[in-house]
Design a protein around this motif. Structure first.
Motif, PDB file in Angstrom:
ATOM      1  N   CYS A  20      96.792  33.579  40.613  1.00 37.22           N
ATOM      2  CA  CYS A  20      98.152  33.248  40.230  1.00 37.22           C
ATOM      3  C   CYS A  20      98.595  34.043  39.012  1.00 37.22           C
ATOM      4  O   CYS A  20      99.367  33.554  38.198  1.00 37.22           O
ATOM      5  CB  CYS A  20      98.264  31.752  39.964  1.00 37.22           C
ATOM      6  SG  CYS A  20      97.160  31.145  38.666  1.00 37.22           S
ATOM      7  N   ALA A  21      98.078  35.248  38.859  1.00 32.51           N
ATOM      8  CA  ALA A  21      98.515  36.066  37.739  1.00 32.51           C
ATOM      9  C   ALA A  21      99.987  36.369  37.873  1.00 32.51           C
ATOM     10  O   ALA A  21     100.528  36.474  38.963  1.00 32.51           O
ATOM     11  CB  ALA A  21      97.705  37.360  37.711  1.00 32.51           C
ATOM     12  N   SER A  22     100.676  36.512  36.736  1.00 31.54           N
ATOM     13  CA  SER A  22     102.094  36.849  36.778  1.00 31.54           C
ATOM     14  C   SER A  22     102.307  38.293  37.176  1.00 31.54           C
ATOM     15  O   SER A  22     103.379  38.669  37.644  1.00 31.54           O
ATOM     16  CB  SER A  22     102.733  36.574  35.416  1.00 31.54           C
ATOM     17  OG  SER A  22     102.085  37.344  34.406  1.00 31.54           O
ATOM     18  N   THR A  23     101.288  39.151  36.985  1.00 33.00           N
ATOM     19  CA  THR A  23     101.341  40.539  37.427  1.00 33.00           C
ATOM     20  C   THR A  23     100.033  40.911  38.130  1.00 33.00           C
ATOM     21  O   THR A  23      98.993  40.303  37.890  1.00 33.00           O
ATOM     22  CB  THR A  23     101.566  41.508  36.245  1.00 33.00           C
ATOM     23  OG1 THR A  23     100.477  41.382  35.332  1.00 33.00           O
ATOM     24  CG2 THR A  23     102.884  41.219  35.537  1.00 33.00           C
ATOM     25  N   VAL A  24     100.132  41.896  39.004  1.00 31.80           N
ATOM     26  CA  VAL A  24      98.964  42.484  39.654  1.00 31.80           C
ATOM     27  C   VAL A  24      98.899  43.937  39.215  1.00 31.80           C
ATOM     28  O   VAL A  24      99.877  44.676  39.336  1.00 31.80           O
ATOM     29  CB  VAL A  24      99.066  42.396  41.187  1.00 31.80           C
ATOM     30  CG1 VAL A  24      97.984  43.237  41.855  1.00 31.80           C
ATOM     31  CG2 VAL A  24      98.974  40.938  41.641  1.00 31.80           C
ATOM     32  N   THR A  25      97.756  44.344  38.683  1.00 31.86           N
ATOM     33  CA  THR A  25      97.568  45.723  38.249  1.00 31.86           C
ATOM     34  C   THR A  25      96.663  46.443  39.249  1.00 31.86           C
ATOM     35  O   THR A  25      95.570  45.958  39.556  1.00 31.86           O
ATOM     36  CB  THR A  25      96.951  45.802  36.845  1.00 31.86           C
ATOM     37  OG1 THR A  25      97.822  45.142  35.913  1.00 31.86           O
ATOM     38  CG2 THR A  25      96.765  47.242  36.408  1.00 31.86           C
ATOM     39  N   SER A  26      97.135  47.571  39.736  1.00 37.61           N
ATOM     40  CA  SER A  26      96.355  48.397  40.663  1.00 37.61           C
ATOM     41  C   SER A  26      96.058  49.741  40.013  1.00 37.61           C
ATOM     42  O   SER A  26      96.893  50.282  39.279  1.00 37.61           O
ATOM     43  CB  SER A  26      97.127  48.624  41.966  1.00 37.61           C
ATOM     44  OG  SER A  26      97.409  47.404  42.620  1.00 37.61           O
ATOM     45  N   GLN A  27      94.874  50.255  40.292  1.00 39.26           N
ATOM     46  CA  GLN A  27      94.507  51.592  39.828  1.00 39.26           C
ATOM     47  C   GLN A  27      94.731  52.567  40.987  1.00 39.26           C
ATOM     48  O   GLN A  27      94.149  52.401  42.067  1.00 39.26           O
ATOM     49  CB  GLN A  27      93.044  51.631  39.371  1.00 39.26           C
ATOM     50  CG  GLN A  27      92.755  50.813  38.122  1.00 39.26           C
ATOM     51  CD  GLN A  27      92.739  49.316  38.376  1.00 39.26           C
ATOM     52  OE1 GLN A  27      92.142  48.848  39.337  1.00 39.26           O
ATOM     53  NE2 GLN A  27      93.412  48.562  37.521  1.00 39.26           N
ATOM     54  N   VAL A  28      95.580  53.550  40.768  1.00 39.14           N
ATOM     55  CA  VAL A  28      95.980  54.476  41.825  1.00 39.14           C
ATOM     56  C   VAL A  28      95.511  55.886  41.470  1.00 39.14           C
ATOM     57  O   VAL A  28      95.786  56.384  40.372  1.00 39.14           O
ATOM     58  CB  VAL A  28      97.507  54.469  42.028  1.00 39.14           C
ATOM     59  CG1 VAL A  28      97.904  55.441  43.130  1.00 39.14           C
ATOM     60  CG2 VAL A  28      97.995  53.054  42.359  1.00 39.14           C
ATOM     61  N   THR A  29      94.794  56.509  42.413  1.00 40.15           N
ATOM     62  CA  THR A  29      94.325  57.885  42.239  1.00 40.15           C
ATOM     63  C   THR A  29      94.757  58.692  43.449  1.00 40.15           C
ATOM     64  O   THR A  29      94.558  58.260  44.591  1.00 40.15           O
ATOM     65  CB  THR A  29      92.796  57.941  42.103  1.00 40.15           C
ATOM     66  OG1 THR A  29      92.375  57.047  41.069  1.00 40.15           O
ATOM     67  CG2 THR A  29      92.329  59.354  41.762  1.00 40.15           C
ATOM     68  N   ALA A  30      95.349  59.852  43.207  1.00 38.57           N
ATOM     69  CA  ALA A  30      95.846  60.685  44.295  1.00 38.57           C
ATOM     70  C   ALA A  30      95.325  62.104  44.154  1.00 38.57           C
ATOM     71  O   ALA A  30      94.987  62.569  43.064  1.00 38.57           O
ATOM     72  CB  ALA A  30      97.376  60.694  44.301  1.00 38.57           C
TER      73      ALA A  30
END
Length: 202
Positions: A20-30
């Motif tokens: 139930c976090a207020s934000t979701v953090t994703s690590q993105v590598t391209a």
């Protein structure tokens, strides 16, 4: 200090447990040659043998189609699309070990102020210090990879990977965030990892 640390730890744990976090953090590598998307933004989705006739995968494909349409991409047949897009994903269940304070009920922090419980006991540091126990909490580490291939040449032109541990313990709960994060910028800088924050429920 100890009390503030304990509350912070419990807040982190509650996020992992409840998703139930207020934000979701994703690590993105391209990886890809910039700008990478000079040609027509038309695409066709490709499937591995395991993804054929798979309703879970079909659902994720539909979410991906919706997101690609928002970026100006149009779906075409595999014989005429400019890009062929392959999608792979997965989730691993992890355990986080947390050391937490456990108070004697007589001396636990109470809502009556710094003097502890009204029937006696004056609260730590005036009473017994807390004991510490280790507990384990589950969380899911989810990942998505999108691979853009030039149909005419067969050359891979862009690959992007998104990972998160903030979206619960099921892949279905994580995939909307992963798809959105992976396509949050086209293209992302090649060879760099970028943190993408998304509000929950937006």
């Amino acid at each position: 200090m100890g009390k503030r640390w304990a509350l912070a730890t419990l807040a982190v744990v509650s996020v992992l447990l409840a998703g139930c976090a207020s934000t979701v953090t994703s690590q993105v590598t391209a990886f890809g040659d910039a700008p990478g998307f000079d040609g027509p933004r038309t695409y066709a989705l490709t499937r591995t043998p395991e993804q054929q006739n798979n309703q879970e995968h079909a659902t994720y494909e539909q979410w991906l189609r919706t997101r690609l349409a928002g970026d100006g991409f149009s779906e075409r047949s595999p014989s005429s699309a400019h890009y062929l897009i392959g999608m792979t994903y997965g989730i691993t269940q992890q355990m986080m070990r947390v050391t937490e304070p456990v108070y004697d009920p007589m001396f636990a922090p109470a809502p009556w102020g710094p003097w502890g419980r009204p029937w006696g006991g004056y609260g730590y540091p005036f009473g017994a210090p807390p004991a510490y126990v280790e507990r384990s909490y589950p969380y899911g580490l989810a990942g998505l990879q999108l691979r853009f291939t030039d149909r005419a040449s067969g050359k891979e032109v862009y690959r992007v990977q998104a990972n998160t541990s903030d979206a619960g313990t099921s892949l279905a709960s994580a995939m909307p965030y992963l798809i959105d994060a992976a396509l949050g910028q086209l293209p992302f800088p090649s060879g760099r990892t970028v943190n993408v924050e998304q509000k929950v429920g937006r």
